[in-house]
Write a protein that holds these residues in place. Structure first.
Motif, short mmCIF file in Angstrom:
data_model
loop_
_atom_site.label_atom_id
_atom_site.label_comp_id
_atom_site.label_asym_id
_atom_site.label_seq_id
_atom_site.Cartn_x
_atom_site.Cartn_y
_atom_site.Cartn_z
N PRO A 261 0.91 -1.19 -0.23
CA PRO A 261 0.12 -0.04 0.03
C PRO A 261 0.85 1.20 -0.07
CG PRO A 261 0.02 -1.10 2.15
CD PRO A 261 0.75 -2.18 1.44
N LEU A 262 0.44 2.24 -0.61
CA LEU A 262 1.13 3.54 -0.66
C LEU A 262 0.43 4.83 -0.15
CD1 LEU A 262 2.37 3.10 -4.46
CD2 LEU A 262 3.50 2.30 -2.59
N GLY A 263 1.24 5.52 0.42
CA GLY A 263 0.82 7.06 0.89
C GLY A 263 1.56 8.06 0.35
N LYS A 264 1.37 9.20 0.56
CA LYS A 264 2.02 10.30 0.23
C LYS A 264 2.70 10.97 1.13
CE LYS A 264 1.35 14.64 -2.58
NZ LYS A 264 0.10 15.53 -3.18
N VAL A 265 4.17 11.23 1.11
CA VAL A 265 4.80 12.14 2.20
C VAL A 265 5.19 13.31 1.67
CG1 VAL A 265 5.24 10.14 3.66
CG2 VAL A 265 6.79 10.91 1.83
N SER A 266 5.64 14.33 2.54
CA SER A 266 6.16 15.58 2.02
C SER A 266 7.04 16.06 2.98
CB SER A 266 5.14 16.72 1.67
OG SER A 266 5.58 17.64 0.99
N SER A 267 8.09 16.79 2.31
CA SER A 267 9.10 17.36 3.06
C SER A 267 9.76 18.55 2.46
CB SER A 267 10.44 16.67 3.73
OG SER A 267 11.12 16.15 2.40
N ALA A 268 10.07 19.70 3.22
CA ALA A 268 10.37 20.78 2.76
C ALA A 268 11.89 20.79 1.65
CB ALA A 268 11.10 21.88 3.60
N GLU A 269 12.69 19.52 2.03
CA GLU A 269 14.11 19.32 1.44
C GLU A 269 13.67 18.53 0.04
OE1 GLU A 269 13.44 18.23 4.58
OE2 GLU A 269 14.26 20.05 5.63
N ARG A 270 12.92 17.55 0.17
CA ARG A 270 12.65 16.59 -0.97
C ARG A 270 11.49 16.75 -1.66
NH1 ARG A 270 14.39 10.79 0.84
NH2 ARG A 270 14.65 10.35 -1.41
N GLY A 271 10.51 17.62 -1.25
CA GLY A 271 9.32 17.66 -1.83
C GLY A 271 8.33 16.79 -1.43
N TRP A 272 7.24 16.42 -2.30
CA TRP A 272 6.36 15.27 -2.10
C TRP A 272 6.90 13.99 -3.05
CZ3 TRP A 272 3.74 12.39 -5.56
CH2 TRP A 272 3.41 12.93 -6.86
N ARG A 273 6.59 12.87 -2.32
CA ARG A 273 6.76 11.56 -2.85
C ARG A 273 5.84 10.30 -2.25
NH1 ARG A 273 12.47 10.57 -2.93
NH2 ARG A 273 12.42 8.51 -2.51
N MET A 274 5.66 9.35 -2.96
CA MET A 274 4.99 8.03 -2.54
C MET A 274 5.96 7.29 -1.70
SD MET A 274 1.97 9.24 -3.22
CE MET A 274 0.84 7.81 -3.09
N THR A 275 5.28 6.45 -0.87
CA THR A 275 6.29 5.41 -0.10
C THR A 275 5.16 4.48 0.39
OG1 THR A 275 7.96 5.29 1.50
CG2 THR A 275 6.26 6.69 1.89
N ARG A 276 5.84 3.31 1.01
CA ARG A 276 5.02 2.31 1.50
C ARG A 276 4.58 2.95 2.85
NH1 ARG A 276 7.28 -3.43 2.73
NH2 ARG A 276 8.98 -2.50 1.61
N ASP A 277 3.09 2.42 2.83
CA ASP A 277 2.46 2.99 4.13
C ASP A 277 1.22 2.26 4.44
OD1 ASP A 277 0.65 4.36 5.95
OD2 ASP A 277 0.34 6.11 4.58
N PRO A 278 1.21 1.49 5.60
CA PRO A 278 0.14 0.28 6.00
C PRO A 278 -1.01 1.01 5.81
CG PRO A 278 2.17 0.02 7.35
CD PRO A 278 2.24 1.33 6.62
N ARG A 279 -1.25 2.18 6.19
CA ARG A 279 -2.61 2.93 6.22
C ARG A 279 -2.93 3.48 4.89
NH1 ARG A 279 -0.95 6.84 10.78
NH2 ARG A 279 0.80 6.98 9.57
N GLY A 280 -2.02 3.48 3.88
CA GLY A 280 -2.32 4.30 2.58
C GLY A 280 -3.28 3.15 1.59
N LYS A 281 -3.25 3.46 0.23
CA LYS A 281 -4.27 2.95 -0.46
C LYS A 281 -3.46 1.46 -0.98
CE LYS A 281 -6.41 7.12 -2.27
NZ LYS A 281 -6.81 8.06 -3.24
N ALA A 282 -4.40 0.42 -1.24
CA ALA A 282 -3.81 -0.61 -1.67
C ALA A 282 -3.13 -0.53 -3.10
CB ALA A 282 -5.05 -1.77 -1.68
N ALA A 283 -2.13 -1.28 -3.47
CA ALA A 283 -1.42 -1.13 -4.76
C ALA A 283 -0.63 -2.50 -4.68
CB ALA A 283 -0.35 -0.12 -4.59
#
Length: 218
Positions: A106-128
């Motif tokens: 499952p994938l979720g969106k994360v964001s930081s000032a240094e790297r901007g946004w990206r998708m990553t593994r997230d148990p609470r994210g959307k099934a993929a």
């Protein structure tokens, strides 16, 4: 012009071989996007075609556009129902330890000032979920076929990195940039249409893959 990149055309659908580097949606920087080419893709219709789904800017290959609102709604329903068959090929910066398998992350969106946004593994994210198999190997890289069962943002790119341990070659977000660009290509698309022939298209083999030593047979 994209008129010479048409892979399928009828009264409802248009499939083009989208070039790498062309965004589907107009970017904030004002760069050229698919929208700038739509007037040349009417083929006798007054209405401009409309993209039914998205490919990342640096991903090339089969992109479906609808030619009227009713067809657009039906195609969107087919995508939402998981009825659309999509086949991608990618060159990875590494060789997976297995020959084939299924990635279920499952994938979720994360964001930081240094790297901007990206998708990553997230148990609470959307099934993929993505099926995959190695087609060939060359110079420490692998040519891999990906068959995504879902259509999450950056799904194949994240599944390659976090599921197989090897980023897509040239991926500017999840891997290392490459002068030849990102090696991800939507090579085939099939959209079922009840009562009609499928919308079916296959894109040509990308020259940037061949430049890395990978032809259609791996």
């Amino acid at each position: 012009m994209l008129g010479d990149r048409v892979l399928f055309l009828d009264g409802e659908a248009l499939v083009i071989d989208k070039p790498a580097g062309l965004p589907v949606d107009p970017p904030r920087d004002g760069a050229t996007s698919l929208e700038n080419h739509l007037a040349s893709l009417t083929f006798g219709f007054r209405r401009w075609p409309v993209a039914v789904h998205r490919l990342d800017r640096d991903t090339s290959g089969c992109l479906l556009l609808s030619r009227n609102p009713k067809a657009h709604a039906r195609f969107q329903q087919a995508f939402e129902a998981g009825a659309v068959r999509k086949r991608y090929v990618a060159v990875l910066d590494g060789v997976p330890p297995e020959a084939s398998g299924t990635i279920d992350l499952p994938l979720g969106k994360v964001s930081s000032a240094e790297r901007g946004w990206r998708m990553t593994r997230d148990p609470r994210g959307k099934a993929a979920r993505t099926d995959w198999r190695v087609i060939g190997e060359h110079a420490g890289r692998a040519l891999v076929e990906f068959l995504p069962a879902t259509g999450r943002t950056h799904q194949i790119r994240v599944h390659a990195l976090e599921g197989l341990g090897a980023a897509v070659t040239g991926d500017p977000v999840y891997g290392t940039a490459h002068p030849g660009g990102m090696m991800l290509h939507a090579i085939a698309l099939t959209v079922p249409r009840p009562g009609k022939d499928d919308v079916a298209a296959q894109a040509p083999w990308p020259e940037r893959f061949a430049a890395l030593g990978f032809d259609r047979d791996g």
